[in-house]
Design a protein around this motif. Structure first.
Motif, PDB file in Angstrom:
ATOM      1  N   SER A   1       3.608  -7.547 -11.050  1.00 27.79           N
ATOM      2  CA  SER A   1       2.189  -7.306 -10.772  1.00 27.79           C
ATOM      3  C   SER A   1       2.045  -6.695  -9.384  1.00 27.79           C
ATOM      4  O   SER A   1       2.699  -7.114  -8.426  1.00 27.79           O
ATOM      5  N   GLY A   2       1.197  -5.676  -9.290  1.00 27.59           N
ATOM      6  CA  GLY A   2       0.982  -5.017  -8.006  1.00 27.59           C
ATOM      7  C   GLY A   2       1.823  -3.785  -7.792  1.00 27.59           C
ATOM      8  O   GLY A   2       1.723  -3.154  -6.736  1.00 27.59           O
ATOM      9  N   VAL A   3       2.651  -3.427  -8.777  1.00 30.64           N
ATOM     10  CA  VAL A   3       3.457  -2.202  -8.704  1.00 30.64           C
ATOM     11  C   VAL A   3       3.131  -1.349  -9.927  1.00 30.64           C
ATOM     12  O   VAL A   3       3.243  -1.825 -11.060  1.00 30.64           O
ATOM     13  N   ASN A   4       2.732  -0.111  -9.711  1.00 28.09           N
ATOM     14  CA  ASN A   4       2.372   0.797 -10.809  1.00 28.09           C
ATOM     15  C   ASN A   4       3.187   2.080 -10.724  1.00 28.09           C
ATOM     16  O   ASN A   4       3.304   2.677  -9.646  1.00 28.09           O
ATOM     17  N   ALA A   5       3.751   2.491 -11.863  1.00 29.44           N
ATOM     18  CA  ALA A   5       4.584   3.691 -11.925  1.00 29.44           C
ATOM     19  C   ALA A   5       3.749   4.903 -12.291  1.00 29.44           C
ATOM     20  O   ALA A   5       2.897   4.843 -13.193  1.00 29.44           O
ATOM     21  N   GLY A   6       4.009   6.015 -11.614  1.00 31.05           N
ATOM     22  CA  GLY A   6       3.382   7.287 -11.952  1.00 31.05           C
ATOM     23  C   GLY A   6       4.193   8.029 -13.009  1.00 31.05           C
ATOM     24  O   GLY A   6       5.113   7.483 -13.619  1.00 31.05           O
TER      25      GLY A   6
ATOM     26  N   PRO B   1       4.844 -10.399   1.227  1.00 33.00           N
ATOM     27  CA  PRO B   1       6.212 -10.068   1.636  1.00 33.00           C
ATOM     28  C   PRO B   1       7.242 -10.760   0.743  1.00 33.00           C
ATOM     29  O   PRO B   1       6.998 -11.860   0.238  1.00 33.00           O
ATOM     30  N   GLY B   2       8.377 -10.073   0.564  1.00 27.16           N
ATOM     31  CA  GLY B   2       9.453 -10.641  -0.238  1.00 27.16           C
ATOM     32  C   GLY B   2      10.047  -9.607  -1.170  1.00 27.16           C
ATOM     33  O   GLY B   2       9.604  -8.454  -1.226  1.00 27.16           O
ATOM     34  N   PRO B   3      11.071 -10.000  -1.941  1.00 26.31           N
ATOM     35  CA  PRO B   3      11.743  -9.060  -2.835  1.00 26.31           C
ATOM     36  C   PRO B   3      10.973  -8.854  -4.138  1.00 26.31           C
ATOM     37  O   PRO B   3      10.341  -9.767  -4.658  1.00 26.31           O
ATOM     38  N   LEU B   4      11.048  -7.623  -4.640  1.00 28.58           N
ATOM     39  CA  LEU B   4      10.468  -7.266  -5.935  1.00 28.58           C
ATOM     40  C   LEU B   4      11.587  -6.769  -6.847  1.00 28.58           C
ATOM     41  O   LEU B   4      12.358  -5.887  -6.467  1.00 28.58           O
ATOM     42  N   ASP B   5      11.664  -7.315  -8.041  1.00 26.20           N
ATOM     43  CA  ASP B   5      12.633  -6.850  -9.038  1.00 26.20           C
ATOM     44  C   ASP B   5      11.994  -5.745  -9.870  1.00 26.20           C
ATOM     45  O   ASP B   5      10.997  -5.980 -10.561  1.00 26.20           O
ATOM     46  N   LEU B   6      12.558  -4.547  -9.782  1.00 24.48           N
ATOM     47  CA  LEU B   6      12.058  -3.385 -10.517  1.00 24.48           C
ATOM     48  C   LEU B   6      13.019  -3.093 -11.662  1.00 24.48           C
ATOM     49  O   LEU B   6      14.217  -2.918 -11.440  1.00 24.48           O
ATOM     50  N   LYS B   7      12.502  -3.045 -12.874  1.00 23.64           N
ATOM     51  CA  LYS B   7      13.357  -2.866 -14.050  1.00 23.64           C
ATOM     52  C   LYS B   7      12.781  -1.778 -14.954  1.00 23.64           C
ATOM     53  O   LYS B   7      11.566  -1.554 -14.989  1.00 23.64           O
ATOM     54  N   ALA B   8      13.660  -1.142 -15.706  1.00 22.34           N
ATOM     55  CA  ALA B   8      13.227  -0.126 -16.668  1.00 22.34           C
ATOM     56  C   ALA B   8      14.243  -0.017 -17.798  1.00 22.34           C
ATOM     57  O   ALA B   8      15.446  -0.235 -17.591  1.00 22.34           O
ATOM     58  N   GLU B   9      13.736   0.315 -18.986  1.00 20.88           N
ATOM     59  CA  GLU B   9      14.576   0.659 -20.126  1.00 20.88           C
ATOM     60  C   GLU B   9      14.584   2.185 -20.242  1.00 20.88           C
ATOM     61  O   GLU B   9      13.521   2.799 -20.365  1.00 20.88           O
TER      62      GLU B   9
ATOM     63  N   VAL C   1      18.454  13.410 -11.365  1.00 19.89           N
ATOM     64  CA  VAL C   1      17.677  12.264 -10.921  1.00 19.89           C
ATOM     65  C   VAL C   1      16.213  12.553 -11.248  1.00 19.89           C
ATOM     66  O   VAL C   1      15.611  13.467 -10.673  1.00 19.89           O
ATOM     67  N   LEU C   2      15.663  11.795 -12.189  1.00 17.49           N
ATOM     68  CA  LEU C   2      14.256  11.912 -12.559  1.00 17.49           C
ATOM     69  C   LEU C   2      13.455  11.030 -11.613  1.00 17.49           C
ATOM     70  O   LEU C   2      13.693   9.827 -11.518  1.00 17.49           O
ATOM     71  N   LEU C   3      12.509  11.620 -10.904  1.00 21.90           N
ATOM     72  CA  LEU C   3      11.785  10.920  -9.845  1.00 21.90           C
ATOM     73  C   LEU C   3      10.469  10.352 -10.357  1.00 21.90           C
ATOM     74  O   LEU C   3       9.742  11.009 -11.117  1.00 21.90           O
ATOM     75  N   VAL C   4      10.172   9.134  -9.937  1.00 20.81           N
ATOM     76  CA  VAL C   4       8.946   8.452 -10.355  1.00 20.81           C
ATOM     77  C   VAL C   4       8.329   7.768  -9.138  1.00 20.81           C
ATOM     78  O   VAL C   4       8.979   6.931  -8.501  1.00 20.81           O
ATOM     79  N   PRO C   5       7.075   8.090  -8.771  1.00 20.66           N
ATOM     80  CA  PRO C   5       6.425   7.385  -7.659  1.00 20.66           C
ATOM     81  C   PRO C   5       5.971   5.988  -8.097  1.00 20.66           C
ATOM     82  O   PRO C   5       5.359   5.826  -9.159  1.00 20.66           O
ATOM     83  N   LEU C   6       6.288   4.989  -7.286  1.00 21.92           N
ATOM     84  CA  LEU C   6       5.854   3.617  -7.527  1.00 21.92           C
ATOM     85  C   LEU C   6       4.838   3.240  -6.454  1.00 21.92           C
ATOM     86  O   LEU C   6       5.153   3.217  -5.264  1.00 21.92           O
TER      87      LEU C   6
ATOM     88  N   GLY D   1       0.791  -1.227   0.000  1.00 23.50           N
ATOM     89  CA  GLY D   1       0.000   0.000   0.000  1.00 23.50           C
ATOM     90  C   GLY D   1       0.818   1.268   0.000  1.00 23.50           C
ATOM     91  O   GLY D   1       0.276   2.360  -0.230  1.00 23.50           O
ATOM     92  N   ASP D   2       2.134   1.167   0.268  1.00 24.07           N
ATOM     93  CA  ASP D   2       3.002   2.343   0.268  1.00 24.07           C
ATOM     94  C   ASP D   2       3.237   2.865  -1.145  1.00 24.07           C
ATOM     95  O   ASP D   2       3.054   2.149  -2.143  1.00 24.07           O
ATOM     96  N   THR D   3       3.676   4.112  -1.228  1.00 24.48           N
ATOM     97  CA  THR D   3       4.217   4.674  -2.467  1.00 24.48           C
ATOM     98  C   THR D   3       5.695   4.964  -2.233  1.00 24.48           C
ATOM     99  O   THR D   3       6.043   5.660  -1.271  1.00 24.48           O
ATOM    100  N   VAL D   4       6.545   4.402  -3.076  1.00 24.16           N
ATOM    101  CA  VAL D   4       7.991   4.539  -2.944  1.00 24.16           C
ATOM    102  C   VAL D   4       8.510   5.379  -4.106  1.00 24.16           C
ATOM    103  O   VAL D   4       8.149   5.139  -5.265  1.00 24.16           O
ATOM    104  N   LEU D   5       9.350   6.367  -3.802  1.00 18.78           N
ATOM    105  CA  LEU D   5       9.950   7.166  -4.859  1.00 18.78           C
ATOM    106  C   LEU D   5      11.154   6.433  -5.442  1.00 18.78           C
ATOM    107  O   LEU D   5      12.066   6.031  -4.720  1.00 18.78           O
ATOM    108  N   ALA D   6      11.126   6.261  -6.763  1.00 19.26           N
ATOM    109  CA  ALA D   6      12.273   5.741  -7.491  1.00 19.26           C
ATOM    110  C   ALA D   6      12.939   6.898  -8.215  1.00 19.26           C
ATOM    111  O   ALA D   6      12.292   7.894  -8.561  1.00 19.26           O
TER     112      ALA D   6
END
Length: 248
Positions: free
Chosen positions: A62-67, A105-113, A92-97, A25-30
């Motif tokens: 699944s379950g992670v959406n980028a702004g 619970p567990g690790p999530l792999d976040l990737k981007a081109e 640094v270009l900021l994007v809320p996830l 439920g959190d929003t994390v800044l990438a």
């Protein structure tokens, strides 16, 4: 967690996160971090008369959406014909996830081109695959890059509830050019003032800005608008930029 770095000809790209662990439920800044060689630059959301804005194509679980990308205030690179809006050295270009409330619970792999245009005398297209790992857990824990993310949050454009801005045409058009006056209130005297326009397919706000005399507590600028559509625009968007002491 750790970031994967990729190196183009003159720019390093990496993905950094404000949190090492986050709750469902959190929003994390990438942050998409671009570090350019000396004398090289990349571009803002509106590159200006030349260039290309950086793009970020996410591959998220699944379950992670980028702004939308949050763009720090750029620098203006004036030229007689080709004014551009750029980042030098680092950005640094900021994007809320946004994390879904039902993530396990567990690790999530976040990737981007990531793709960009890097320029000095010549321009080179660059691209990189970047990634980072975010842990989902019961508590939020800041990452080692949290202070870096905060530093670049401070460089984002500020909204002011008390801002009163208006614009009006100064004179009739001369062919496809027409002078526009921009005016806004300011509580502090400004040593510099400018307008960084958003891009439009129908018109272009020229890069040369003239500061005009104004009443105390107000800033007034003149810009030239060049249209490519049939009608003159009824609305123009962008950043009002002012320097007051050390604050921009």
């Amino acid at each position: 967690m750790g970031s994967l770095y990729a190196h183009a000809a003159h720019t390093q790209a990496s993905l950094v996160l404000a949190a090492e662990t986050a709750r469902p439920g959190d929003t994390v800044l990438a942050g998409v971090r671009l570090r350019m060689d000396p004398n090289w630059h990349t571009y803002w959301r509106n590159p200006g008369a030349a260039g290309m804005p950086t793009t970020v194509d996410w591959q998220l679980p699944s379950g992670v959406n980028a702004g939308a990308i949050q763009w720090p205030v750029p620098e203006k690179l004036p030229d007689e014909d080709l004014t551009t809006y750029i980042y030098k050295d680092e950005v640094v270009l900021l994007v809320p996830l946004k994390l879904a409330a039902d993530l396990r619970p567990g690790p999530l792999d976040l990737k981007a081109e990531v793709a960009w245009l890097e320029c000095n005398v010549s321009c080179v297209p660059g691209k990189a695959s970047v990634q980072a790992v975010l842990n989902v857990g019961p508590d939020t824990k800041p990452s080692k890059d949290a202070s870096l993310i905060h530093t670049w949050q401070e460089k984002l454009p500020k909204s002011s509830a008390g801002l009163s801005a208006r614009a009006w045409w100064e004179a009739p058009a001369s062919k496809d050019l027409r002078p526009l006056i921009l005016e806004w209130n300011t509580p502090a005297a400004a040593s510099e003032a400018d307008f960084f326009p958003d891009a439009s397919e129908h018109f272009e706000v020229q890069g040369i800005t003239t500061r005009l005399p104004a009443d105390a507590g107000r800033i007034r600028l003149r810009v030239q608008v060049k249209k490519s559509a049939a009608d003159w625009p009824g609305q123009i968007a962008g950043l009002l930029v002012q320097q007051s002491g050390a604050q921009r």
